[in-house]
Design an enzyme around this catalytic site. Structure first.
Site, PDB file in Angstrom:
ATOM      1  N   PHE A   1      12.747  42.531  12.655  1.00  0.00           N
ATOM      2  CA  PHE A   1      12.076  41.716  11.749  1.00  0.00           C
ATOM      3  C   PHE A   1      11.273  42.540  10.556  1.00  0.00           C
ATOM      4  O   PHE A   1      10.564  43.481  10.683  1.00  0.00           O
ATOM      5  CB  PHE A   1      11.024  40.918  12.385  1.00  0.00           C
ATOM      6  CG  PHE A   1      10.504  39.675  11.463  1.00  0.00           C
ATOM      7  CD1 PHE A   1      11.166  38.688  11.135  1.00  0.00           C
ATOM      8  CD2 PHE A   1       9.285  39.925  11.016  1.00  0.00           C
ATOM      9  CE1 PHE A   1      10.492  37.726  10.425  1.00  0.00           C
ATOM     10  CE2 PHE A   1       8.705  38.844  10.080  1.00  0.00           C
ATOM     11  CZ  PHE A   1       9.438  37.851   9.879  1.00  0.00           C
ATOM     12  N   GLY A   2      11.566  42.368   9.258  1.00  0.00           N
ATOM     13  CA  GLY A   2      11.056  43.061   8.210  1.00  0.00           C
ATOM     14  C   GLY A   2      10.272  41.820   7.512  1.00  0.00           C
ATOM     15  O   GLY A   2      10.747  40.815   7.342  1.00  0.00           O
ATOM     16  N   TYR A   3       8.950  42.255   7.071  1.00  0.00           N
ATOM     17  CA  TYR A   3       8.097  41.115   6.383  1.00  0.00           C
ATOM     18  C   TYR A   3       7.301  41.789   5.105  1.00  0.00           C
ATOM     19  O   TYR A   3       6.569  40.923   4.428  1.00  0.00           O
ATOM     20  CB  TYR A   3       6.880  40.697   7.329  1.00  0.00           C
ATOM     21  CG  TYR A   3       6.206  41.934   7.981  1.00  0.00           C
ATOM     22  CD1 TYR A   3       6.611  42.420   9.308  1.00  0.00           C
ATOM     23  CD2 TYR A   3       5.169  42.571   7.209  1.00  0.00           C
ATOM     24  CE1 TYR A   3       5.895  43.621   9.542  1.00  0.00           C
ATOM     25  CE2 TYR A   3       4.311  43.447   7.819  1.00  0.00           C
ATOM     26  CZ  TYR A   3       4.538  43.958   8.915  1.00  0.00           C
ATOM     27  OH  TYR A   3       3.979  45.101   9.265  1.00  0.00           O
ATOM     28  N   GLY A   4       7.593  43.152   4.838  1.00  0.00           N
ATOM     29  CA  GLY A   4       6.977  43.764   3.712  1.00  0.00           C
ATOM     30  C   GLY A   4       7.974  44.386   3.018  1.00  0.00           C
ATOM     31  O   GLY A   4       8.989  43.527   2.515  1.00  0.00           O
ATOM     32  N   SER A   5       8.009  45.563   2.618  1.00  0.00           N
ATOM     33  CA  SER A   5       9.055  46.203   1.941  1.00  0.00           C
ATOM     34  C   SER A   5      10.265  46.047   2.434  1.00  0.00           C
ATOM     35  O   SER A   5      11.448  46.153   1.668  1.00  0.00           O
ATOM     36  CB  SER A   5       8.669  47.631   1.506  1.00  0.00           C
ATOM     37  OG  SER A   5       8.750  48.552   2.828  1.00  0.00           O
TER      38      SER A   5
ATOM     39  N   GLU B   1       7.914  53.987   8.490  1.00  0.00           N
ATOM     40  CA  GLU B   1       6.839  53.400   8.785  1.00  0.00           C
ATOM     41  C   GLU B   1       5.792  54.123   9.377  1.00  0.00           C
ATOM     42  O   GLU B   1       5.071  53.608  10.181  1.00  0.00           O
ATOM     43  CB  GLU B   1       7.456  52.261   9.649  1.00  0.00           C
ATOM     44  CG  GLU B   1       8.414  51.416   8.892  1.00  0.00           C
ATOM     45  CD  GLU B   1       8.069  50.662   7.801  1.00  0.00           C
ATOM     46  OE1 GLU B   1       6.716  50.178   7.826  1.00  0.00           O
ATOM     47  OE2 GLU B   1       8.675  50.387   6.917  1.00  0.00           O
TER      48      GLU B   1
HETATM   49  C1  SIN Z   1       8.016  45.734   6.977  1.00  0.00           C
HETATM   50  O1  SIN Z   1       8.136  45.658   5.979  1.00  0.00           O
HETATM   51  O2  SIN Z   1       8.389  45.208   7.962  1.00  0.00           O
HETATM   52  C2  SIN Z   1       6.753  46.763   7.516  1.00  0.00           C
HETATM   53  C3  SIN Z   1       5.693  46.915   6.463  1.00  0.00           C
HETATM   54  C4  SIN Z   1       6.586  47.656   5.097  1.00  0.00           C
HETATM   55  O3  SIN Z   1       7.220  48.659   5.409  1.00  0.00           O
HETATM   56  O4  SIN Z   1       6.163  47.146   4.062  1.00  0.00           O
END
Ligand code: SIN
Length: 191
Positions: free
Chosen positions: A23-27, A98
């Site tokens: 699951f990705g929520y940021g970049s 990360e």
């Molecule tokens: C994510 O995107 O899920 C982790 C945080 C990031 O790399 O911005």
């Protein structure tokens, strides 16, 4: 500098699996520089996105850290993001990407077709050395406006994330308020 790679590599839970949902929520929503088998919009229950994590390696420097997204627990919250089906071999480059405070956490996510699947999310918890915690929208926006690192200006991280969330049809008051605060700053404002 903080490096969570070794801790994450001890997480062997999915090693024998053919594929795992991430699951990705940021970049990870908009910057997909890793291989994946399939991708689908998804939601994570019980967490909300916050620009509370310092970035010393991607969107800032050790002297002038930027701010990037992490998740903080909140009952009944729903966080919108993007799920990727990856092979366990892809954890190696992701752990490296990360490494500034994020730990792999096994969790259950809901895919856009309603399926609930087991998966992994990278979360930077409040006890990591790069955690910055809450601040006013204006203070966060000023810090973001001033920071840049090897992955580029911190402002691009925020604006690209806001754009990607809009494309997903997601409402995220925190991210959209920061985007507004950033756009209201005079250009080249001092930090
Ligand atoms: C994510 O995107 O899920 C982790 C945080 C990031 O790399 O911005």
């Amino acid at each position: 500098m903080l490096d969570t790679t070794a801790i994450n590599q001890r997480m062997t839970r999915f090693d024998g699996h053919e594929a795992v949902w991430l699951f990705g929520y940021g970049s990870l929503i908009y910057k997909t520089d890793f291989p994946f088998l399939e991708r689908r919009p998804a939601q994570l229950r019980g967490w909300e996105r916050r620009f509370w994590q310092g970035s010393h390696d991607h969107r800032g420097t050790p002297d002038a850290p930027g701010r990037v997204a992490t998740l903080v627990p909140r009952e009944h919250a729903l966080c919108a993001g993007m799920a990727y089906r990856i092979t366990p071999a892809t954890f190696a480059p992701l752990d490296h990407r990360e490494k500034n405070g994020y730990l792999r956490l096994a969790t259950t996510l809901t895919l856009d077709d309603g399926r609930e699947v087991e998966g992994v999310v990278y979360i930077a918890t409040a006890d990591n050395a790069a955690f910055l915690g809450p601040a006013s929208d204006q203070a966060i926006a000023r810090q973001i406006a001033a920071a840049r690192g090897p992955s580029g200006p911190n402002r691009d991280y925020l604006l690209q994330l806001a754009h990607a969330l809009r494309e997903l049809g997601a409402d995220d008051p925190h991210v959209f308020a920061l985007e507004r605060a950033l756009r209201e700053l005079p250009l080249h404002a001092p930090a």
